[in-house]
Scaffold this motif. Structure first.
Motif, mmCIF file in Angstrom:
data_model
loop_
_atom_site.group_PDB
_atom_site.id
_atom_site.type_symbol
_atom_site.label_atom_id
_atom_site.label_comp_id
_atom_site.label_asym_id
_atom_site.label_seq_id
_atom_site.Cartn_x
_atom_site.Cartn_y
_atom_site.Cartn_z
ATOM 1 N N GLY B 330 -45.604 -7.577 77.342
ATOM 2 C CA GLY B 330 -44.776 -6.577 78.020
ATOM 3 C C GLY B 330 -44.607 -5.287 77.239
ATOM 4 N N LYS B 343 -34.850 -3.252 68.960
ATOM 5 C CA LYS B 343 -33.670 -2.662 69.616
ATOM 6 C C LYS B 343 -34.063 -1.635 70.665
ATOM 7 N N LYS B 344 -35.045 -0.811 70.326
ATOM 8 C CA LYS B 344 -35.459 0.233 71.273
ATOM 9 C C LYS B 344 -36.185 -0.373 72.475
ATOM 10 N N ARG B 346 -35.785 -3.424 73.736
ATOM 11 C CA ARG B 346 -34.849 -4.163 74.595
ATOM 12 C C ARG B 346 -33.886 -3.206 75.314
ATOM 13 N N ARG B 347 -33.596 -2.079 74.659
ATOM 14 C CA ARG B 347 -32.764 -1.069 75.314
ATOM 15 C C ARG B 347 -33.465 -0.513 76.562
ATOM 16 N N PHE B 350 -34.562 -3.729 79.366
ATOM 17 C CA PHE B 350 -33.571 -4.505 80.133
ATOM 18 C C PHE B 350 -32.646 -3.584 80.916
ATOM 19 N N GLY B 351 -32.245 -4.022 82.096
ATOM 20 C CA GLY B 351 -31.261 -3.290 82.899
ATOM 21 C C GLY B 351 -29.838 -3.646 82.506
ATOM 22 N N LYS B 352 -28.900 -2.977 83.167
ATOM 23 C CA LYS B 352 -27.465 -3.083 82.798
ATOM 24 C C LYS B 352 -26.925 -4.506 82.872
ATOM 25 N N GLU B 353 -27.203 -5.202 83.982
ATOM 26 C CA GLU B 353 -26.636 -6.547 84.143
ATOM 27 C C GLU B 353 -27.208 -7.497 83.087
ATOM 28 N N LYS B 355 -28.292 -6.711 80.071
ATOM 29 C CA LYS B 355 -27.667 -6.418 78.769
ATOM 30 C C LYS B 355 -26.247 -6.969 78.709
ATOM 31 N N ARG B 356 -25.525 -6.771 79.812
ATOM 32 C CA ARG B 356 -24.140 -7.258 79.849
ATOM 33 C C ARG B 356 -24.110 -8.766 79.630
ATOM 34 N N ILE B 358 -26.433 -10.681 78.188
ATOM 35 C CA ILE B 358 -26.890 -11.071 76.851
ATOM 36 C C ILE B 358 -25.748 -10.911 75.840
#
Lengths: 97, 489
Positions: B330, B343-344, B346-347, B350-353, B355-356, B358
């Motif tokens: 990916g 970190k960059k 996965r930032r 991933f979308g907002k939900e 991340k929330r 995780i």
């Protein structure tokens, strides 16, 4: 507050997520209200109740340890965003300075 | 050609066998429908046209040779979290863009062995996290009955495509209601089998102790056909049951007299839409008139189910999603060192939900909070499981609404994650207890949006559930496929 911005930032670091300050603020508020909701679990008496980690009674799945075909090295790295030959290529892991 | 939409899989197989239609023609029929209608609905994120036509041609060649296969020549849509060899598999996430699996999920392999045609990949909430399919990073899917409304989720693409006739049937996954709720909101039949009934190997995990694969179909007969194909032991999934698979289709049409139907008193909650209550009550009355007995049962820990679920689901998800790190597959966003790269990546990926969840899942597992959240939730899970065991001493199956409301409007719940979570209140306990649950279309509200009856069974009792669902379906002509997706030409 059940959770603070500092904790959200720290957990984000642990899970390797970069967040900007706005996101930290938003997630802190949202997670705080979710944790508050989860607090209702504290009103349930669970003394002596075994936790369920798996919903169905199953036996430990054991099999003979026999050799099987698997993917070759080239196939295994085929989806890597960066590779060098048959290796995954990653940025420096050990600090050099 | 439009009458093809009303045939079930065994009827289609008869036509294919007799040569009255070819798989190429049937596949072309569905591909044309997708081209015509899916711009509006957005149910497919990837139409695998070339692969579909190739599979259809091969099916026709096999049919010509007199070969058999329960799906030989039948086109199906697949939720985008099933790994399929040589087909991009993304979970509707940017982090998996470009990921081409090297192998087939066990269930994809089984469908291939039966000769199915892979029409395309269906939209979903990113990593199956959501109840509206609005968390897809690619597109929003609309409800076929009214395109201002969501189709439900996370298998929203599967439900919308099936309900509007853009595939014969589809597969989805259900962790807290992700098959049953969208099936209900779109007016389709959906089955979440008993945990362990269907192999999860090769399906990208959300929460491993809750996830289960199942069919979304336009009729109960197709649900039985697909259940017969996907059920059964797989050595690649250590949680799969080594238990005989019944001939589900043989149960359809059997008498339902004497069945004891449990109605949980705790499910009569505030906030339930009056039309939902009325329509589900009518369905239950139908069973009573046809010889079933109705028993009130109690599931006293129901009110804790959503809280338990979001502790366990986020905890397991945070662990499962650790593998998406920009190294093996990916997306990768480069950084100054490896941690910065993680970190960059996965930032951005991933979308907002996601991340929330995780962050929340890691928090509830963290030292100091583990006992207060994760252990506590796992103990209350035991109590929820026991509630069902007690209830099933007094009844054979349980009936409830699938969802307290019909579909909500696009955007309505996106700002309030907790309100979104609470829309799954009737489906979540079933996953926590590992039981089979089914959504059966039973009517519409005043605005013409579908309503689903939930049938909850005892472990491995799917055959009886199908039998009971079939009795309602054959005697109540609940409309399938909105008129606008039926051409008279």
């Amino acid at each position: 507050m059940k959770i603070t911005k500092d904790v959200v930032e720290y957990v984000a670091h642990l899970v390797r997520l970069e967040l900007d300050p706005d996101e930290v603020g938003l997630y802190t508020l949202q997670i705080d209200s979710i944790l508050e909701y989860m607090d209702k679990l504290n009103s349930v008496d669970t003394k002596g109740i075994e936790p369920t980690s798996h919903p169905m009674p199953i036996e430990c799945a054991l099999r003979e340890d026999v050799e099987q075909d698997s993917f070759g090295v080239d196939e295994s790295v085929q989806n890597a965003p960066e590779r060098k030959g048959s290796f995954f290529k990653v940025p420096p892991v050990i600090e050099t300075d | 050609m439009e009458t093809l939409l009303d045939l079930n899989i065994s009827q289609l197989r008869e036509l294919l066998k007799k040569g009255e239609i070819s798989s190429v023609e049937l596949t072309r029929f569905y591909l044309d429908r997708i081209k015509r209608y899916d711009n509006e609905l957005g149910s497919y994120i990837n139409i695998t046209e070339d692969i579909a036509m190739d599979m259809a041609k091969r099916a026709d060649a096999r049919i010509a040779k007199g070969e058999e296969g329960r799906l030989l020549g039948v086109p199906l849509g697949i939720k985008d979290n099933f790994c399929a060899k040589e087909i991009e598999t993304t979970c509707a996430s940017q982090i998996l863009r470009g990921f081409i699996p090297l192998y087939d999920a066990t269930i994809i392999k089984r469908l291939k062995d039966e000769g199915f045609v892979h029409l395309g990949r269906l939209n979903m909430d990113e990593f199956a996290m959501g109840s509206s399919t609005e968390n897809s990073s690619f597109q929003i899917t609309k409800n076929p009955w009214n395109t201002e409304y969501i189709p439900g989720g996370s298998s929203g693409g599967s439900a919308a495509a099936t309900a509007s006739g853009l595939c014969v049937a589809s597969l989805g996954t259900d962790t807290g209601g992700s098959i049953r709720q969208p099936a209900s909101l779109c007016g389709a039949v959906g089955m979440k089998p008993t945990y362990g009934r269907v192999s999860r190997y090769g399906v990208i995990a959300l929460a491993s102790s809750l996830d289960q694969i199942g069919p979304i179909t336009r009729n109960v007969s197709d649900c039985a056909t697909l259940m017969g194909i996907i059920s059964g032991y797989d050595s690649m999934d250590s949680t799969s049951f080594n238990h005989n698979v019944p001939d589900y289709s043989a149960y359809l049409g059997r008498d339902i007299k004497g069945v004891r139907i449990g109605i949980p008193k705790e499910y009569n909650i505030e906030g339930i839409e009056p039309d939902v209550k009325k329509t589900v009550d009518n369905a239950i009355s139908f069973y009573e008139k046809n010889g079933a007995s109705i028993v009130e049962v109690s599931l006293p820990h129901t009110e804790y189910a959503v809280a338990v679920f979001y502790v366990i689901c986020t905890a397991e998800a945070s662990s499962n999603l650790a593998r998406f790190d920009g190294v093996k597959y990916g997306l990768r966003i480069n950084g100054k060192d490896i941690i910065d790269m993680y970190k960059k990546t996965r930032r951005k990926g991933f979308g907002k939900e996601v991340k929330r969840r995780i962050i929340l899942g890691t928090y509830v597992l963290s030292s100091g909070y583990y006992d207060a959240y994760y252990r506590k939730a796992s103990q209350v899970r035991t109590l929820i499981r026991r509630d069902f065991e007690e209830a099933f001493k007094r009844c054979d199956i349980i009936m409830t609404p699938v969802s307290p409301t019909t579909a909500f409007k696009v955007g309505e719940k996106m700002k309030d994650p907790l309100a979104m979570y609470l829309s799954d209140i009737f489906t979540i306990p079933v996953n926590l207890a590992g039981l089979p649950g089914m959504s059966l279309p039973c009517g519409f509200n005043g605005a013409g949006l579908p309503i689903g009856l939930q049938i909850i069974g005892q472990p491995l009792d799917e055959a009886r559930m199908l039998q009971i669902a079939y009795a309602f379906e054959t005697q109540n002509n609940v409309k399938k496929i909105p008129d606008k997706y039926r051409n008279k030409d």
